[in-house]
Scaffold this active site. Sequence first.
Site, mmCIF file in Angstrom:
data_model
loop_
_atom_site.group_PDB
_atom_site.id
_atom_site.type_symbol
_atom_site.label_atom_id
_atom_site.label_comp_id
_atom_site.label_asym_id
_atom_site.label_seq_id
_atom_site.Cartn_x
_atom_site.Cartn_y
_atom_site.Cartn_z
ATOM 1 N N LEU A 39 12.333 5.226 2.565
ATOM 2 C CA LEU A 39 13.348 5.734 1.648
ATOM 3 C C LEU A 39 13.467 7.244 1.798
ATOM 4 O O LEU A 39 12.469 7.942 1.983
ATOM 5 C CB LEU A 39 12.990 5.379 0.201
ATOM 6 C CG LEU A 39 12.815 3.892 -0.095
ATOM 7 C CD1 LEU A 39 12.716 3.673 -1.601
ATOM 8 C CD2 LEU A 39 13.939 3.061 0.487
ATOM 9 N N GLY A 70 9.280 2.391 3.041
ATOM 10 C CA GLY A 70 10.516 1.609 3.083
ATOM 11 C C GLY A 70 10.860 1.113 4.479
ATOM 12 O O GLY A 70 11.530 0.095 4.628
ATOM 13 N N ASN A 117 2.608 3.044 2.380
ATOM 14 C CA ASN A 117 1.745 4.180 2.041
ATOM 15 C C ASN A 117 2.111 4.831 0.709
ATOM 16 O O ASN A 117 1.719 5.967 0.446
ATOM 17 C CB ASN A 117 1.824 5.218 3.162
ATOM 18 C CG ASN A 117 3.242 5.725 3.387
ATOM 19 O OD1 ASN A 117 4.192 4.957 3.331
ATOM 20 N ND2 ASN A 117 3.389 7.015 3.628
ATOM 21 N N GLU A 118 2.837 4.114 -0.147
ATOM 22 C CA GLU A 118 3.346 4.699 -1.386
ATOM 23 C C GLU A 118 2.299 5.471 -2.186
ATOM 24 O O GLU A 118 2.576 6.574 -2.680
ATOM 25 C CB GLU A 118 3.966 3.615 -2.276
ATOM 26 C CG GLU A 118 5.401 3.259 -1.937
ATOM 27 C CD GLU A 118 5.552 2.389 -0.688
ATOM 28 O OE1 GLU A 118 4.530 2.067 -0.039
ATOM 29 O OE2 GLU A 118 6.698 2.036 -0.373
HETATM 30 N N1 CO8 Z 1 12.739 11.258 3.419
HETATM 31 C C1 CO8 Z 1 13.341 12.437 3.628
HETATM 32 N N2 CO8 Z 1 13.062 13.258 4.659
HETATM 33 C C2 CO8 Z 1 12.126 12.868 5.525
HETATM 34 C C3 CO8 Z 1 11.448 11.642 5.379
HETATM 35 C C4 CO8 Z 1 11.788 10.815 4.260
HETATM 36 N N3 CO8 Z 1 11.197 9.628 4.042
HETATM 37 N N4 CO8 Z 1 10.575 11.514 6.385
HETATM 38 C C5 CO8 Z 1 10.691 12.619 7.139
HETATM 39 N N5 CO8 Z 1 11.634 13.441 6.630
HETATM 40 C C6 CO8 Z 1 12.081 14.730 7.182
HETATM 41 C C7 CO8 Z 1 10.934 15.705 7.370
HETATM 42 O O1 CO8 Z 1 10.656 16.398 6.179
HETATM 43 C C8 CO8 Z 1 11.488 16.609 8.435
HETATM 44 O O2 CO8 Z 1 12.424 17.478 7.842
HETATM 45 P P1 CO8 Z 1 12.632 18.986 8.427
HETATM 46 O O3 CO8 Z 1 13.069 18.803 9.840
HETATM 47 O O4 CO8 Z 1 13.671 19.554 7.542
HETATM 48 O O5 CO8 Z 1 11.310 19.651 8.302
HETATM 49 C C9 CO8 Z 1 12.283 15.640 9.330
HETATM 50 O O6 CO8 Z 1 12.566 14.505 8.496
HETATM 51 C C10 CO8 Z 1 11.522 15.172 10.550
HETATM 52 O O7 CO8 Z 1 10.257 14.672 10.139
HETATM 53 P P2 CO8 Z 1 8.915 14.969 10.959
HETATM 54 O O8 CO8 Z 1 8.953 16.346 11.514
HETATM 55 O O9 CO8 Z 1 7.769 14.607 10.074
HETATM 56 O O10 CO8 Z 1 9.092 13.919 12.164
HETATM 57 P P3 CO8 Z 1 7.946 13.225 13.049
HETATM 58 O O11 CO8 Z 1 8.645 12.601 14.189
HETATM 59 O O12 CO8 Z 1 6.830 14.188 13.321
HETATM 60 O O13 CO8 Z 1 7.313 12.082 12.099
HETATM 61 C C11 CO8 Z 1 7.423 10.302 10.509
HETATM 62 C C12 CO8 Z 1 8.089 11.003 11.702
HETATM 63 C C13 CO8 Z 1 6.113 9.659 10.952
HETATM 64 C C14 CO8 Z 1 8.377 9.234 10.013
HETATM 65 C C15 CO8 Z 1 7.120 11.341 9.408
HETATM 66 O O14 CO8 Z 1 8.312 12.078 9.164
HETATM 67 C C16 CO8 Z 1 6.662 10.788 8.099
HETATM 68 O O15 CO8 Z 1 5.529 10.366 7.959
HETATM 69 N N6 CO8 Z 1 7.555 10.797 7.076
HETATM 70 C C17 CO8 Z 1 7.248 10.409 5.737
HETATM 71 C C18 CO8 Z 1 7.293 8.942 5.618
HETATM 72 C C19 CO8 Z 1 6.986 8.496 4.215
HETATM 73 O O16 CO8 Z 1 5.914 8.668 3.698
HETATM 74 N N7 CO8 Z 1 7.993 7.895 3.573
HETATM 75 C C20 CO8 Z 1 7.828 7.413 2.267
HETATM 76 C C21 CO8 Z 1 9.148 7.366 1.564
HETATM 77 S S1 CO8 Z 1 8.969 6.533 -0.008
HETATM 78 C C22 CO8 Z 1 9.396 4.925 0.293
HETATM 79 O O17 CO8 Z 1 9.909 4.586 1.327
HETATM 80 C C23 CO8 Z 1 9.169 3.868 -0.752
HETATM 81 C C24 CO8 Z 1 9.275 4.403 -2.107
HETATM 82 C C25 CO8 Z 1 9.160 3.350 -3.178
HETATM 83 C C26 CO8 Z 1 9.431 3.983 -4.527
HETATM 84 C C27 CO8 Z 1 8.744 3.269 -5.628
HETATM 85 C C28 CO8 Z 1 8.704 4.117 -6.907
HETATM 86 C C29 CO8 Z 1 8.481 3.293 -8.139
#
Ligand code: CO8
Length: 260
Positions: free
Chosen positions: A66, A111, A135-136
Amino acid sequence: TSPKIKVDYDQTTGVAVMHMQSPPVNSLSLDFLTELCISLEKLEMDKGCRGLIITSNQPKVFSAGLDILEMYGKSPEHCGEFWKVVQEMWLKLYGSNMVTIAAISGSSPAGGCLLSLTCDYRIMADNPRYTIGLNETQLGIVAPFWFKETMVNTVGHRNTEVALQLGLLYKPAEALKIGLVDQLVPEDQVFTVATQTMTKWLTIPEHARQITKSMMRNPTIDKLRTNRDADIQNFVSFITKESIQKSLRMYMEMLKQRKA
Ligand code: CO8
């Protein structure tokens, strides 16, 4: 704006391929999910379309999950609208009549993992740099019951209990071991193997397979379908809490620092 999803539909095979192409990491934003739901609806209505392969055109990433920016610093109304389309995506995919295969060509956290878990079969690139999992808790948030149940339905109660509490992200070999993915293949063969697997699944009499699929999945689907509004309210009140917003901010800062 250019489309975030490219759909190739081959009428002769009855197989559609969805290429996610939302740079940089296919995060599931409101716009992305809306587009995904519209595409899915079209394919689902086309009786000739019997199979769907979901894959990513972005290097190294299947989907980052997400879009955190849809949940950070946004109004309750916005969060509610966002959550509704997250639900819609899951309901459509988990309940799809098509054979669905995830060709996981890169990392797939949160997500992104959920998206692949809605599919009937998961093929992942065998590259130890990639991870997959719910990994929430690492973001200080809680996977909703239907995320949890989709996981339980795939890897069982005990594996889910550990995975969700610790917010584990698994390398491909570990993911295969617990059944989070079904098959590992060399990176350049993910799509080919997905296509071959699809051909095999499509040889099964369709109606029997569809009824079997819904028998397996409907109890979980019905639980969300009959509780959508309450689930939206839960999400909105949880995510707009100041403490939760703070966790999200810290997590985003951590992502940026890790990069630097
Ligand atoms: N949302 C928004 N922006 C993101 C996200 C995301 N999920 N993931 C990465 N980005 C952004 C980064 O901040 C970065 O931005 P910028 O260039 O401005 O610095 C850009 O995308 C590129 O990211 P990386 O440099 O980290 O790219 P890599 O190729 O090194 O890594 C990964 C890719 C492995 C995907 C890494 O970005 C990562 O681990 N991202 C986070 C993933 C994560 O933890 N997502 C969780 C989202 S929450 C969810 O999905 C479920 C929520 C349920 C809610 C329930 C509540 C009740």
